[in-house]
Design a protein around this motif. Structure first.
Motif, PDB file in Angstrom:
ATOM      1  N   UNK A  97      -9.246   8.693  -0.232  1.00  0.00           N
ATOM      2  CA  UNK A  97     -10.285   7.665  -0.217  1.00  0.00           C
ATOM      3  C   UNK A  97      -9.739   6.259  -0.402  1.00  0.00           C
ATOM      4  N   UNK A  98      -8.848   6.059  -1.381  1.00  0.00           N
ATOM      5  CA  UNK A  98      -8.506   4.670  -1.689  1.00  0.00           C
ATOM      6  C   UNK A  98      -7.125   4.503  -2.305  1.00  0.00           C
ATOM      7  N   UNK A  99      -6.119   5.098  -1.717  1.00  0.00           N
ATOM      8  CA  UNK A  99      -4.777   4.974  -2.283  1.00  0.00           C
ATOM      9  C   UNK A  99      -4.291   3.525  -2.255  1.00  0.00           C
ATOM     10  N   UNK A 100      -4.501   2.844  -1.140  1.00  0.00           N
ATOM     11  CA  UNK A 100      -4.027   1.456  -1.068  1.00  0.00           C
ATOM     12  C   UNK A 100      -4.858   0.550  -1.965  1.00  0.00           C
ATOM     13  N   UNK A 101      -6.141   0.818  -2.053  1.00  0.00           N
ATOM     14  CA  UNK A 101      -7.014   0.028  -2.923  1.00  0.00           C
ATOM     15  C   UNK A 101      -6.571   0.159  -4.377  1.00  0.00           C
ATOM     16  N   UNK A 102      -6.232   1.379  -4.790  1.00  0.00           N
ATOM     17  CA  UNK A 102      -5.833   1.620  -6.173  1.00  0.00           C
ATOM     18  C   UNK A 102      -4.421   1.132  -6.479  1.00  0.00           C
ATOM     19  N   UNK A 103      -3.506   1.249  -5.520  1.00  0.00           N
ATOM     20  CA  UNK A 103      -2.085   1.086  -5.835  1.00  0.00           C
ATOM     21  C   UNK A 103      -1.348  -0.007  -5.069  1.00  0.00           C
ATOM     22  N   UNK A 104      -1.825  -0.382  -3.908  1.00  0.00           N
ATOM     23  CA  UNK A 104      -1.141  -1.404  -3.130  1.00  0.00           C
ATOM     24  C   UNK A 104      -0.125  -0.824  -2.154  1.00  0.00           C
ATOM     25  N   UNK A 105       0.083  -1.515  -1.051  1.00  0.00           N
ATOM     26  CA  UNK A 105       0.955  -1.018   0.014  1.00  0.00           C
ATOM     27  C   UNK A 105       2.421  -0.966  -0.415  1.00  0.00           C
ATOM     28  N   UNK A 106       2.867  -1.932  -1.200  1.00  0.00           N
ATOM     29  CA  UNK A 106       4.275  -1.962  -1.615  1.00  0.00           C
ATOM     30  C   UNK A 106       4.634  -0.704  -2.408  1.00  0.00           C
ATOM     31  N   UNK A 107       3.747  -0.303  -3.297  1.00  0.00           N
ATOM     32  CA  UNK A 107       3.964   0.919  -4.084  1.00  0.00           C
ATOM     33  C   UNK A 107       3.991   2.137  -3.171  1.00  0.00           C
ATOM     34  N   UNK A 108       3.069   2.183  -2.214  1.00  0.00           N
ATOM     35  CA  UNK A 108       3.011   3.299  -1.274  1.00  0.00           C
ATOM     36  C   UNK A 108       4.309   3.411  -0.475  1.00  0.00           C
ATOM     37  N   UNK A 109       4.802   2.280  -0.008  1.00  0.00           N
ATOM     38  CA  UNK A 109       6.002   2.274   0.831  1.00  0.00           C
ATOM     39  C   UNK A 109       7.236   2.779   0.088  1.00  0.00           C
ATOM     40  N   UNK A 110       7.207   2.702  -1.237  1.00  0.00           N
ATOM     41  CA  UNK A 110       8.366   3.125  -2.031  1.00  0.00           C
ATOM     42  C   UNK A 110       8.358   4.622  -2.345  1.00  0.00           C
ATOM     43  N   UNK A 111       7.255   5.310  -2.047  1.00  0.00           N
ATOM     44  CA  UNK A 111       7.147   6.732  -2.382  1.00  0.00           C
ATOM     45  C   UNK A 111       7.779   7.607  -1.304  1.00  0.00           C
ATOM     46  N   UNK A 112       8.755   8.394  -1.689  1.00  0.00           N
ATOM     47  CA  UNK A 112       9.399   9.304  -0.739  1.00  0.00           C
ATOM     48  C   UNK A 112       8.424  10.362  -0.227  1.00  0.00           C
ATOM     49  N   UNK A 113       7.516  10.815  -1.082  1.00  0.00           N
ATOM     50  CA  UNK A 113       6.597  11.888  -0.700  1.00  0.00           C
ATOM     51  C   UNK A 113       5.772  11.501   0.524  1.00  0.00           C
ATOM     52  N   UNK A 114       5.434  10.224   0.649  1.00  0.00           N
ATOM     53  CA  UNK A 114       4.608   9.785   1.773  1.00  0.00           C
ATOM     54  C   UNK A 114       5.394   9.729   3.080  1.00  0.00           C
ATOM     55  N   UNK A 115       6.707   9.735   2.972  1.00  0.00           N
ATOM     56  CA  UNK A 115       7.541   9.736   4.176  1.00  0.00           C
ATOM     57  C   UNK A 115       7.626  11.132   4.790  1.00  0.00           C
ATOM     58  N   UNK A 116       7.124  12.129   4.075  1.00  0.00           N
ATOM     59  CA  UNK A 116       7.207  13.512   4.536  1.00  0.00           C
ATOM     60  C   UNK A 116       5.929  14.018   5.185  1.00  0.00           C
ATOM     61  N   UNK A 117       4.935  13.142   5.344  1.00  0.00           N
ATOM     62  CA  UNK A 117       3.692  13.569   5.994  1.00  0.00           C
ATOM     63  C   UNK A 117       3.581  12.915   7.365  1.00  0.00           C
ATOM     64  N   UNK A 118       2.885  13.592   8.269  1.00  0.00           N
ATOM     65  CA  UNK A 118       2.767  13.112   9.646  1.00  0.00           C
ATOM     66  C   UNK A 118       1.702  12.036   9.798  1.00  0.00           C
ATOM     67  N   UNK A 119       0.685  12.096   8.970  1.00  0.00           N
ATOM     68  CA  UNK A 119      -0.383  11.102   9.063  1.00  0.00           C
ATOM     69  C   UNK A 119      -0.968  10.865   7.679  1.00  0.00           C
ATOM     70  N   UNK A 120      -1.491   9.665   7.489  1.00  0.00           N
ATOM     71  CA  UNK A 120      -2.156   9.301   6.244  1.00  0.00           C
ATOM     72  C   UNK A 120      -3.398   8.501   6.613  1.00  0.00           C
TER      73      UNK A 120
END
Length: 216
Positions: free
Chosen positions: A121-144
């Protein structure tokens, strides 16, 4: 039925809940242990506001805004929800905040050649794009697919449709996991095979999903 993809919620399913971060947050803020003594699904009776949210009397955002305000008051600041989320999840090792069960499941599904993605629902709203970009786990999914950007939140039917389209699969080929019952019910209406994620037993939902996908 043969399933070809796994679709996951993020907060609660992949990311540990703020309740599970209480002890680390207390250390970070120099609070005495158990200062944060409300535990949501881990102890519903300790958290009347949680019960109110589960009864659909307030939104999830309203719940976390109020908790943010209460913690801010303890340190003499006017905290926003973003302030609290930053305190909970920024400045820690990824292994401190991401469930190992989620990481293992995502890797297994990906290595099996199956689809894996996130509908949140709101990962970027809660955490911000910079934080998201630093997470390795998000690099392992095909779509978000993030409601912060689509402006459509679960359990709205269109939220699931955005994610289904992003997966490239048919809805009935996808296993969906979420820790909110209303979102699980919404997924079922969209013909996804939806599994409720009990945050107090994080192994169970992943085991069921991997078994259905035929992934060992």
């Amino acid at each position: 039925m043969k399933y070809s993809g796994l679709m996951l919620d993020f907060g609660g399913v992949i990311l540990k809940t703020p309740f599970e971060m209480h002890r680390l947050v207390e250390k970070k803020l120099n609070f005495k242990e158990n200062t944060l003594n409300w535990y949501g699904p881990f102890d519903p009776k300790s958290d009347l506001l949680w019960l109110k949210m589960q009864a659909n009397k307030i939104s999830e955002q309203d719940y976390w805004r109020e908790k943010s305000r209460l913690i801010g008051n303890l340190i003499g600041k006017r905290w926003t929800l973003r302030d609290y989320m930053t305190c909970c999840y920024h400045g820690f090792q990824e292994s401190d905040i991401i469930r190992k069960e989620a990481r293992e499941a995502i890797i297994k599904v990906k290595e099996s050649g199956l689809s894996v993605g996130i509908l949140t629902n709101e990962i970027e709203y809660f955490h911000g794009k910079e934080w998201m970009d630093a997470l390795d786990i998000l690099k392992n999914v095909e779509y978000l697919v993030d409601g912060s950007r689509t402006k459509v939140l679960k359990p709205n039917y269109r939220a699931y449709q955005f994610a289904i389209e992003s997966s490239g699969l048919n809805a009935n080929e996808i296993i969906f996991i979420d820790d909110q019952i209303r979102n699980v019910n919404g997924a079922k209406k969209s013909r996804l095979h939806a599994i409720y994620f009990d945050v107090t037993e994080p192994v169970q939902a992943f085991k069921i999903a991997l078994d259905l996908l035929g992934v060992c």
